[in-house]
Write an enzyme that holds these catalytic residues in place. Structure first.
Site, PDB file in Angstrom:
ATOM      1  N   ARG A  40     -14.402  36.616 -20.221  1.00  0.00           N
ATOM      2  CA  ARG A  40     -13.476  35.792 -19.434  1.00  0.00           C
ATOM      3  C   ARG A  40     -12.793  36.634 -18.358  1.00  0.00           C
ATOM      4  O   ARG A  40     -12.733  36.238 -17.190  1.00  0.00           O
ATOM      5  CB  ARG A  40     -12.433  35.158 -20.370  1.00  0.00           C
ATOM      6  N   HIS A  62      -7.196  38.169 -31.026  1.00  0.00           N
ATOM      7  CA  HIS A  62      -7.804  37.113 -30.220  1.00  0.00           C
ATOM      8  C   HIS A  62      -6.780  35.998 -30.088  1.00  0.00           C
ATOM      9  O   HIS A  62      -6.642  35.158 -30.946  1.00  0.00           O
ATOM     10  CB  HIS A  62      -9.060  36.602 -30.938  1.00  0.00           C
TER      11      HIS A  62
END
Ligand code: APR
Length: 314
Positions: free
Chosen positions: A154, A178
Site C-alpha cells: 500500500r 497491522h
C-alpha cells in the site's frame, strides 16, 4: 523417482481465500485445497477456478471441500477463515468472533498438517496469529502473520502514484502491528535506488504515510460490505511462493519475537528472511529515535490486543 506436487490448503473460501487460491494456482505453486464451512462455497469456487485453468492454461489442481481430511499433509496452510471488517466495525471488534474461528481451524490444521508452514491472514492479525501459535504449538518458524507485505504494498503504491512511476521500482519497509499504528519507514524507502526523502518534501511523505496507515479503512469505506481482497491475496501468494520455492526473500512479516527489538512473546511486523522452513531469520535493523518511538507505540497496541484475549478468556 517419487515426485509429489506441493500442497497448499486455503482455509476460508471467501473473498481473500478464493482470490488467493486463484493466484496460487496461476503461479503454479502446487495443488490447492480450498476449505470452507459454508455448504458448497469452497466446492463451487474451486470448480470455477479449475475451469479458468482450461483457458488460462495453468496446471495446478484446485479442489473445494468442507472436510479437513482433504487438506492432510499440506506443505503450507493459509488461514483466512473468519469474519471480515465491516464499516463501523474495527479490527479490534472482530477479536472475539475470529479468535474462536482461528482456534477451531488450528486444531484441525495441527491434526491434519502437523508439518505445515501456517500463514495467518484473519484479522485482527497480530492477535489472531498469537491465538494460532498457541493452538498449533508449532515452532516460531512455521507460524507467520501476513500483514507487512500488504502494508508495504500500500505504501509503495501511494509513493508510485505520487511520483508517477512504476511501483515495482519502489522499495519500502513497514513495521509494527497491522493496524493504524503500523510504522511505514520513509528513511528505508527507495525509488529506483534514490532515497524517498530526497524526492519529496516531508509533508508530502507524511501524507503518504497516513494514507498507508489507513489503507484498509479507505477500502472498507468504499466497499461498504467487506474489506480488501485483491492486494491481500497477492501478498499471501508472494509469501507462499517464498516458502515453497525456498527463495529466502526479505519480506516484512508478523513474526513471533523472542527478544528481538526488545520484544518477547508477541507477533509484530518485522523484516524477515522467508524461505523453505518459513521464517528463517528475523532481521534486526537499527531504528532511529522517532522510528523506535512509533514502533514501541505499535507494539504496545498489539500487547493491549493480546491482553484483551486473556481478559475475554479467549
Ligand atoms: N472454518 C472455515 N471457514 C470459515 C469458518 C470456519 N470455522 N468460519 C468462517 N469461515 C469462512 C466463511 O464461510 C467465509 O466464506 O470464512 C470466509 C471468510 O470470507 P469473507 O467473509 O469473504 O471474508 P474475507 O474478505 O475473505 O476476509 C477473511 O481475512 O483480511 C482478513 O479481515 C479479513 O479476517 C478477514 C479474513
Amino acid at each position: 523417482m517419487a515426485f509429489r506436487r506441493k500442497k497448499i490448503a486455503v482455509i476460508g473460501a471467501g473473498q481473500v481465500g478464493a482470490t488467493c487460491a486463484l493466484m496460487l494456482a496461476q503461479r503454479g505453486l502446487g495443488d490447492v485445497v480450498l476449505l470452507d464451512t459454508a455448504q458448497g462455497m469452497a466446492q463451487g469456487k474451486a470448480l470455477d477456478i479449475l475451469q479458468a485453468a482450461a483457458v488460462e492454461l495453468f496446471d495446478s489442481h484446485v479442489r473445494g471441500t468442507s472436510d479437513y481430511a482433504q487438506t492432510a499433509g499440506a506443505d503450507v496452510v493459509v488461514l483466512t477463515a473468519g469474519s471480515p471488517r465491516r464499516p463501523g466495525l474495527t479490527r479490534d471488534d472482530l477479536l472475539s468472533i475470529n479468535a474462536g474461528v482461528v482456534a477451531g481451524c488450528c486444531r484441525e490444521i495441527k491434526k491434519h498438517s502437523p508439518e505445515a508452514v501456517v500463514i495467518v491472514v484473519t484479522n485482527p492479525l497480530d492477535a489472531m496469529t498469537f491465538v494460532a501459535k498457541r493452538e498449533l504449538g508449532f515452532p516460531r518458524e512455521r507460524v507467520i502473520g501476513m500483514a507487512g507485505v500488504l502494508d508495504t504494498a500500500r505504501f509503495r503504491t501511494f509513493v508510485a502514484l505520487e511520483l508517477a512511476v512504476s511501483a515495482r521500482d519502489v522499495q519500502a519497509l513497514v513495521m509494527g502491528g497491522h493496524g493504524d499504528s503500523m510504522v511505514p519507514m520513509p528513511r528505508h524507502c527507495f525509488v529506483g535506488g534514490v532515497p524517498l526523502t530526497e524526492l519529496l518534501p516531508s509533508d508530502r511523505i507524511q501524507a503518504l504515510v497516513e494514507r498507508a496507515r489507513r489503507g484498509g479503512d479507505e477500502i472498507v469505506k468504499l466497499l461498504e460490505t467487506g474489506s480488501a481482497f485483491y492486494a491481500p491475496a497477492a501478498s499471501i501468494a508472494q509469501m507462499v511462493e517464498a516458502v515453497l520455492r525456498d527463495q529466502r526473500r526479505v519480506l516484512p512479516c508478523a513474526a513471533w519475537l523472542e527478544g528481538e527489538y526488545g520484544v518477547r512473546g508477541l507477533f509484530v511486523g518485522v523484516p524477515c528472511v522467508l524461505g523453505g522452513r518459513g521464517v528463517e531469520d528475523v532481521c534486526e535493523i537499527a531504528l532511529d529515535e522517532d522510528e523506535r518511538g512509533f514502533f514501541e507505540n505499535s507494539v504496545a497496541r498489539v500487547r493491549l490486543l493480546v491482553d484483551d484475549l486473556a481478559r475475554l478468556g479467549l
